[in-house]
Design an enzyme around this catalytic site. Structure first.
Site, PDB file in Angstrom:
ATOM      1  N   ASP A  64       0.780  -1.234   0.000  1.00 51.01           N
ATOM      2  CA  ASP A  64       0.000   0.000   0.000  1.00 51.01           C
ATOM      3  C   ASP A  64       0.814   1.289   0.000  1.00 51.01           C
ATOM      4  OD1 ASP A  64       1.031  -0.582   2.490  1.00 51.01           O
ATOM      5  OD2 ASP A  64      -0.828  -0.324   3.604  1.00 51.01           O
ATOM      6  N   HIS A  65       2.012   1.266   0.544  1.00 57.95           N
ATOM      7  CA  HIS A  65       2.723   2.535   0.703  1.00 57.95           C
ATOM      8  C   HIS A  65       3.327   3.019  -0.601  1.00 57.95           C
ATOM      9  CE1 HIS A  65       2.091   1.779   4.914  1.00 57.95           C
ATOM     10  NE2 HIS A  65       2.661   2.919   5.234  1.00 57.95           N
ATOM     11  N   ASP A 119       2.700  -1.358  11.678  1.00 60.00           N
ATOM     12  CA  ASP A 119       2.398  -0.005  11.234  1.00 60.00           C
ATOM     13  C   ASP A 119       1.753   0.709  12.417  1.00 60.00           C
ATOM     14  OD1 ASP A 119       2.022   1.620   8.386  1.00 60.00           O
ATOM     15  OD2 ASP A 119       0.681   2.248  10.006  1.00 60.00           O
ATOM     16  N   ARG A 379      -0.779  12.980   9.737  1.00 62.34           N
ATOM     17  CA  ARG A 379       0.534  13.503  10.147  1.00 62.34           C
ATOM     18  C   ARG A 379       0.964  14.626   9.219  1.00 62.34           C
ATOM     19  NH1 ARG A 379       3.193   7.569  11.354  1.00 62.34           N
ATOM     20  NH2 ARG A 379       2.458   7.545  13.492  1.00 62.34           N
ATOM     21  N   SER A 538       6.112   6.723  13.250  1.00 60.25           N
ATOM     22  CA  SER A 538       6.018   5.416  12.616  1.00 60.25           C
ATOM     23  C   SER A 538       6.523   4.270  13.485  1.00 60.25           C
ATOM     24  CB  SER A 538       6.836   5.469  11.324  1.00 60.25           C
ATOM     25  OG  SER A 538       7.307   4.221  10.956  1.00 60.25           O
ATOM     26  N   ARG A 540       8.391   2.006  12.110  1.00 54.64           N
ATOM     27  CA  ARG A 540       9.490   1.420  11.330  1.00 54.64           C
ATOM     28  C   ARG A 540      10.693   1.074  12.202  1.00 54.64           C
ATOM     29  NH1 ARG A 540       9.822   7.244   8.465  1.00 54.64           N
ATOM     30  NH2 ARG A 540       7.649   6.659   8.254  1.00 54.64           N
TER      31      ARG A 540
HETATM   32  C1  MIC Z   1       3.715   6.250   8.506  1.00 56.38           C
HETATM   33  O1  MIC Z   1       2.569   6.665   8.473  1.00 56.38           O
HETATM   34  O2  MIC Z   1       4.664   6.906   8.931  1.00 56.38           O
HETATM   35  C2  MIC Z   1       3.999   4.847   7.968  1.00 56.38           C
HETATM   36  C3  MIC Z   1       4.799   5.008   6.719  1.00 56.38           C
HETATM   37  O3  MIC Z   1       2.776   4.210   7.659  1.00 56.38           O
HETATM   38  C4  MIC Z   1       4.740   4.042   9.037  1.00 56.38           C
HETATM   39  C5  MIC Z   1       5.206   2.706   8.583  1.00 56.38           C
HETATM   40  C6  MIC Z   1       6.525   2.716   7.850  1.00 56.38           C
HETATM   41  O4  MIC Z   1       7.415   3.494   8.177  1.00 56.38           O
HETATM   42  O5  MIC Z   1       6.669   1.908   6.926  1.00 56.38           O
HETATM   43  C7  MIC Z   1       3.944   3.847  10.329  1.00 56.38           C
HETATM   44  O6  MIC Z   1       3.058   4.604  10.612  1.00 56.38           O
HETATM   45  O7  MIC Z   1       4.276   2.929  11.106  1.00 56.38           O
HETATM   46 FE1  SF4 Z   2      -0.241   5.074   4.978  1.00 57.56          FE
HETATM   47 FE2  SF4 Z   2       0.925   5.633   7.311  1.00 57.56          FE
HETATM   48 FE3  SF4 Z   2      -0.175   7.565   5.833  1.00 57.56          FE
HETATM   49 FE4  SF4 Z   2      -1.741   5.794   7.022  1.00 57.56          FE
HETATM   50  S1  SF4 Z   2      -0.403   7.288   8.015  1.00 57.56           S
HETATM   51  S2  SF4 Z   2      -1.926   6.543   4.926  1.00 57.56           S
HETATM   52  S3  SF4 Z   2      -0.508   3.933   6.869  1.00 57.56           S
HETATM   53  S4  SF4 Z   2       1.585   6.309   5.287  1.00 57.56           S
END
Ligand code: MIC
Ligand code: SF4
Length: 656
Positions: A64-65, A119, A379, A538, A540
């Site tokens: 999805d990302h 996530d 965010r 995140s 991550r």
């Molecule tokens: C985000 O919203 O920052 C992400 C990208 O979804 C991350 C996951 C990632 O870094 O792959 C999250 O929220 O955990």
């Molecule tokens: Fe995707 Fe993370 Fe953004 Fe949600 S907050 S849309 S999971 S990148």
């Protein structure tokens, strides 16, 4: 004494510990989810642990990302993930099928179950009574192998909702109000449990907007009870048999209570560049807007896009504004298209993206320099949109659409007065969510039975066990609220190396200081120093793994975000809490030496560590860790720890 809903679900899943806030508990996980940018490491670690089959009731792998597949490395990651899902027995959701949280909510989330996901927005299905928690990928790999998930028992806080939302106020404004009151640190160590007469006025997708963005409060999770609205939602998804009634006991005791009178909520907006910089929209009105985006796991569903379509019916997007809709799932796109709304929106000047995270992490639709972008996302950390010094505001779809019509930030109530014929579109669910399931490959339908690894997919580096003696330079001193987007940014140029740690490490903390990675490699070990809430955002694990790869031994911070702290343990980095005075005094470049025999002290349960700075003065670092976390840390990280236990013939590989 009665139980909260959270306690009831935890009690049902408890395998270790007691439900006392602050104590570590181990819980059984029913479902896991992972996505494309954290999932490659999940499966590589699952493989490295010697596991061969998913043990949870359900595991789902989403892509999805990074679905635009700008580079073959992204496409290879997706191919690898499909092969891993096939080999080990997980559901696979194809690239473009939608954002993990939304597709999971639509297809698998169920009341009363536990869900662990790699996530941070995994708590989304809390809106339908599932207890869902975000974690690092290694914890997901272990849970998927049948191991328990360990977490500090949070305080359960009651958020009592009263009244009913007035016209133009939305669920997004409820969670923005929580952020306005509590800040991005206000939920650390807490689960927010929503109760009260206001709950039944909100549909499940409205509730999941609130639980999704509870993550921005730093909360471990957020949850709603279940009721007729939950049953109705599940039946629209064709899953009514999964409904279970779940309520807290009448005499449940909560650690704290917050009351929100929904009837007093008004349209709110989070200003650049933190989700808690919330003000009434009227205070930000008049600012020219160049870009409006509706989408993300917070507000990208069919019922979030429909209000935009209704507001734009017979109208046009302002000439100086671009409006893009990125649906959160293909299901939303499909229903909108079948109902004719897609054509209406296109005619009004809206562009459609495939169902993806994309722009939320700066992949596509990067705002122009010195411009304002209004987004329905969760965010707006500085630079996350793909350009430094960005001006991203977070708001509801209604506020975003009002801005697209007027070309500037405007409270939709004022726009309605000005236009005379603009009605509050309300929040409406379709008769049924009848999207097709073509993009979900079930474990029985697996296309592959062997792992397919492209040239960019490497191994997960391991760390040596903790030394007795730790010393090194303060390689970087940072301020409060450093996000994982600062530590390892997720923009396209960097994201494609998520499966290649040596290369990814070159970008570590580049957003704070682009000389850092090289300086870290050149020095023999070293430390990071930070203010409050280090590592927020995140899940991550790369934000711990890459500093580890560069030789960082530990982090001295005033406080840590929950998931990041767990990731530091998982990769063998020492997280020490320091007080504000010492934080102020310590300088970048200072030499740090931990005076104690570190390995021994960590194992023996020592909490206070003496840190000598420049051989001149001393400070005390506090290690807040469970016995299990101490073992993991001393062994050099969870992967080594679990394998070691297995080799010793002790527990099963996943059972640490
Ligand atoms: C985000 O919203 O920052 C992400 C990208 O979804 C991350 C996951 C990632 O870094 O792959 C999250 O929220 O955990
Ligand atoms: Fe995707 Fe993370 Fe953004 Fe949600 S907050 S849309 S999971 S990148």
């Amino acid at each position: 004494m009665g139980q909260t809903l959270t306690e009831k679900i935890l009690d049902d899943h408890l395998v270790e510990g007691e439900l006392t806030p602050g104590e570590e508990i181990g819980i059984e996980i029913d479902q896991v989810l992972t996505q494309d940018t954290t999932g490659t490491l999940v499966w590589l670690q699952f493989e490295a642990l010697g596991l061969d089959e998913v043990q949870t009731e359900l595991a789902a792998q989403y892509c999805d990302h990074q679905t635009y597949q700008f580079d073959f490395k992204n496409t290879d990651d997706h191919r690898f993930l499909r092969s891993a899902a096939g080999k080990f027995g997980a559901y696979f959701s194809r690239p473009g099928n939608g954002i993990c949280h939304n597709v999971h909510k639509e297809n698998f989330a169920a009341p009363g179950k536990t869900l662990l996901g790699s996530d941070s927005h995994t708590p989304t299905p809390g809106g339908m009574g599932e207890l869902a928690i975000g974690s690092g990928g290694l914890d997901v790999a272990v849970a998927m192998g049948g191991g328990a998930y360990y977490v500090e028992m949070p305080e359960v806080v009651n958020v009592r909702l009263e009244g009913e939302l007035p016209a133009w106020a939305t669920a997004k404004d409820v969670i923005l109000e929580m952020l306005r009151r509590l800040s991005v640190k206000g939920g650390v160590g807490k689960i927010f449990e929503y109760t009260g007469p206001g709950v039944e006025t909100l549909s499940v997708p409205e509730r999941t907007t609130i639980t999704n963005m509870g993550t921005e409060l730093g909360a471990t999770s957020s949850i709603f009870p279940t009721d007729e609205k939950t049953e109705d939602y599940l039946s629209k998804l064709g899953r009514e048999d999964e409904y279970v009634e779940l309520q807290p006991d009448d005499d449940a005791e909560y650690a704290d209570q917050i009351t929100i009178d929904l009837s007093e909520i008004e349209p709110l907006i989070a200003c650049p560049s933190m989700p808690d910089k919330v003000v009434p929209v009227r205070e930000a009105a008049g600012e020219d807007v160049e870009q409006v985006m509706i989408g993300s796991c917070t507000n990208g569903g069919y019922p979030d896009i429909l209000p935009a379509a209704k507001m734009l019916e017979g109208r046009e997007v302002d000439m100086k504004t671009e409006m893009i809709i990125a649906p959160a799932s293909k299901q939303a796109s499909e229903i909108l298209a079948r109902q004719g709304w897609t054509a209406e929106l296109m005619a009004a000047g809206v562009n459609f993206s495939e169902a993806t995270c994309g722009a939320c992490i700066g992949i596509g639709h990067v705002p122009g320099s010195d411009s304002v972008s209004l987004r329905t996302f969760n965010r707006n950390f500085e630079g996350r949109s793909g350009i430094e010094d960005d001006n991203v505001y977070l708001c509801s779809p209604e506020v975003a659409t009002a801005a697209a019509i007027k070309g500037e930030i405007v409270d939709p109530r004022d726009l309605a007065d000005e236009l005379g014929d603009l009605e509050d579109p309300g929040f409406e669910l379709p008769e049924t969510f009848d999207g097709s399931k073509t993009d979900i490959i079930e474990p029985e339908e697996a296309v592959d039975d062997e792992l397919v690894k492209g040239p960019n997919i490497g191994d997960v580096p391991l760390k040596d066990p903790l030394d007795a003696h730790l010393e090194g330079e303060t390689l970087l001193k940072m301020e409060d609220n450093i996000t994982t987007d600062h530590i390892i940014p997720a923009t396209q140029d960097i994201l494609m190396y998520r499966s290649n740690i040596p290369k990814l490490s070159e970008f570590t903390l580049s957003r704070v200081d682009d000389t850092f990675a090289q300086r870290a490699l050149d020095s023999d070990g070293g430390f990071l120093v930070a203010g409050e809430n280090y590592g927020q955002g995140s899940s991550r694990e790369h934000a711990a793994l890459c500093p580890m790869y560069l030789g960082i031994e530990g982090v001295l911070a005033q406080s840590f975000a929950r998931i990041h702290k767990a990731n530091l343990f998982n990769f063998g980095l020492l997280p020490l809490e320091i007080d504000e005075e010492d934080y102020e005094k310590i300088e970048q470049g200072d030499d740090i030496e931990i005076v104690d025999d570190v390995a021994e002290a960590v194992r023996s349960g020592q909490e206070e560590f003496t840190v000598r700075v420049n051989d001149d003065w001393e400070l005390t670092g506090h290690l807040d860790a469970s016995e299990r976390e101490r073992e993991i840390l001393a062994d050099g990280g969870k992967l080594t720890h679990v394998k070691q236990k297995h080799d010793e013939g002790g527990a099963a590989p996943a059972d640490d």
